[in-house]
Design an enzyme around this catalytic site. Sequence first.
Site, PDB file in Angstrom:
ATOM      1  N   ASN A 142       0.993  -1.043   0.075  1.00 12.49           N
ATOM      2  CA  ASN A 142       0.014   0.018  -0.101  1.00 12.49           C
ATOM      3  C   ASN A 142       0.946   1.107   0.101  1.00 12.49           C
ATOM      4  O   ASN A 142       1.598   1.545   0.958  1.00 12.49           O
ATOM      5  CB  ASN A 142      -0.968   0.051   1.339  1.00 12.49           C
ATOM      6  N   TRP A 143       1.136   1.926  -1.169  1.00 12.70           N
ATOM      7  CA  TRP A 143       1.661   2.981  -1.220  1.00 12.70           C
ATOM      8  C   TRP A 143       1.375   4.141  -0.621  1.00 12.70           C
ATOM      9  O   TRP A 143       2.264   5.225  -0.513  1.00 12.70           O
ATOM     10  CB  TRP A 143       2.310   3.144  -2.698  1.00 12.70           C
ATOM     11  N   LYS A 144       0.165   4.269  -0.331  1.00 11.05           N
ATOM     12  CA  LYS A 144      -0.422   5.555   0.265  1.00 11.05           C
ATOM     13  C   LYS A 144      -0.287   6.620  -0.877  1.00 11.05           C
ATOM     14  O   LYS A 144      -0.114   6.395  -1.976  1.00 11.05           O
ATOM     15  CB  LYS A 144      -0.142   5.741   1.786  1.00 11.05           C
ATOM     16  N   HIS A 184      -9.573   1.588   4.918  1.00 10.83           N
ATOM     17  CA  HIS A 184      -8.258   1.648   5.509  1.00 10.83           C
ATOM     18  C   HIS A 184      -8.175   2.790   6.693  1.00 10.83           C
ATOM     19  O   HIS A 184      -9.319   3.564   6.763  1.00 10.83           O
ATOM     20  CB  HIS A 184      -7.055   2.315   4.478  1.00 10.83           C
ATOM     21  N   GLU A 209      -6.581   4.889   7.657  1.00 16.55           N
ATOM     22  CA  GLU A 209      -6.471   6.361   7.567  1.00 16.55           C
ATOM     23  C   GLU A 209      -7.778   7.162   6.527  1.00 16.55           C
ATOM     24  O   GLU A 209      -8.074   7.951   6.937  1.00 16.55           O
ATOM     25  CB  GLU A 209      -5.389   6.456   6.405  1.00 16.55           C
ATOM     26  N   GLU A 258      -5.334  -4.518  10.832  1.00 20.47           N
ATOM     27  CA  GLU A 258      -3.884  -3.356  11.024  1.00 20.47           C
ATOM     28  C   GLU A 258      -4.354  -2.625  12.044  1.00 20.47           C
ATOM     29  O   GLU A 258      -5.295  -1.802  12.160  1.00 20.47           O
ATOM     30  CB  GLU A 258      -3.986  -2.491   9.765  1.00 20.47           C
ATOM     31  N   GLY A 281       2.933   2.602  10.580  1.00 25.18           N
ATOM     32  CA  GLY A 281       3.513   3.752  10.292  1.00 25.18           C
ATOM     33  C   GLY A 281       4.441   4.181  11.538  1.00 25.18           C
ATOM     34  O   GLY A 281       5.079   5.054  11.590  1.00 25.18           O
ATOM     35  N   SER A 322       3.496  -1.896  10.205  1.00 27.35           N
ATOM     36  CA  SER A 322       5.028  -1.915  10.364  1.00 27.35           C
ATOM     37  C   SER A 322       5.504  -3.239  10.165  1.00 27.35           C
ATOM     38  O   SER A 322       6.610  -3.787  10.751  1.00 27.35           O
ATOM     39  CB  SER A 322       5.040  -1.579  12.137  1.00 27.35           C
ATOM     40  N   GLY A 333       3.018  -1.065   4.095  1.00 24.83           N
ATOM     41  CA  GLY A 333       3.145   0.530   3.818  1.00 24.83           C
ATOM     42  C   GLY A 333       4.430   0.778   3.603  1.00 24.83           C
ATOM     43  O   GLY A 333       4.894   0.608   2.543  1.00 24.83           O
ATOM     44  N   GLY A 334       5.000   1.449   4.601  1.00 21.03           N
ATOM     45  CA  GLY A 334       6.299   1.989   4.350  1.00 21.03           C
ATOM     46  C   GLY A 334       7.159   1.270   3.636  1.00 21.03           C
ATOM     47  O   GLY A 334       7.986   1.819   2.632  1.00 21.03           O
TER      48      GLY A 334
HETATM   49  P1  PGA Z   1       2.970   0.512   7.421  1.00 24.20           P
HETATM   50  O1  PGA Z   1       1.638   0.790   6.903  1.00 24.20           O
HETATM   51  O2  PGA Z   1       3.463  -0.771   6.894  1.00 24.20           O
HETATM   52  O3  PGA Z   1       3.600   1.800   6.920  1.00 24.20           O
HETATM   53  O4  PGA Z   1       2.577   0.309   9.022  1.00 24.20           O
HETATM   54  C1  PGA Z   1       0.564  -0.240   6.836  1.00 24.20           C
HETATM   55  C2  PGA Z   1      -0.662   0.058   6.063  1.00 24.20           C
HETATM   56  O5  PGA Z   1      -1.089   1.163   6.405  1.00 24.20           O
HETATM   57  O6  PGA Z   1      -1.321  -0.499   5.294  1.00 24.20           O
END
Ligand code: PGA
Length: 260
Positions: free
Chosen positions: A12-14, A102, A104, A174, A180, A220, A241-242
């Site tokens: 997930n590149w956001k 998600h 966010e 999640e 993050g 993470s 994500g990251g």
């Molecule tokens: P993260 O994000 O791996 O940077 O913690 C995960 C996500 O939001 O899907």
Amino acid sequence: MPADRKPLISGNWKMHHNHYEAIQTVQKLAFRLHPDDYEDVDVSVHPPFTNLRSLQTLIDADKLPILLGAQHCHWEPKGAFTGEVSAEMLAKLGVTLVIAGHSERRQLFGDTDELVNKRVKAILAAGMTPIVCVGETLEQREAGETEAVVEDQVRAGLQGLKPDQVAGLVVAYEPVWAIGTGRNATPEDAQAVCAHVRAVVGDLAGRDAAEAVRIQYGGSVKPTNAAELMAQPDVDGALVGGASLDADDFARIVQYRHVT
Ligand code: PGA
């Protein structure tokens, strides 16, 4: 996890990587991954909308076995919804997996369980697979509400779906406090909540759907912790994500079985 649930590892590149960077990242990822990796694991990337057409073209031209995903969609097929993109539009671009709910989107853009459910239905109607995100905040965890919160989100998000639709989808657990932050859930905690998600799915849609549904852990995930998280019996994949922004790191996560 049982052999018939193929793991799914999704990046997930956001709101990261423009379309030039997206092309470079996927080219590098494809270079790092081997045919065996795709046999063992389904791999998807979920770039911002603006990159989808470029990546579709690259994936088609080079016949890459990487699945194209999106991060969000609207539930209506078209209409006066300025700034929104429909599930059907995504399907036309070769997208096969779409993230819904998600944290966010829930926290920053007002996504509710009811809206998540509408998105899930639209994604299915367009012939794609939803990745339905659930997870508790730190406050909820500290209040001992994790299982109840996740259960409510699963029940509401999957409401009204047929058992075979539930069987084919993906739920991503999640924990919000792990996203993050560099602080992942312990493998034991991830397993406990993912097992609970599976039990709730069983209650909602029956045993066969519960056995088939794929449950990802997210928050993470890194090359250094992917193997122990993926070793849990109810963890069938990862939403990353990251660490998915860097092709080397993401490839190492996909290759978690070889990390010693
Ligand atoms: P993260 O994000 O791996 O940077 O913690 C995960 C996500 O939001 O899907």
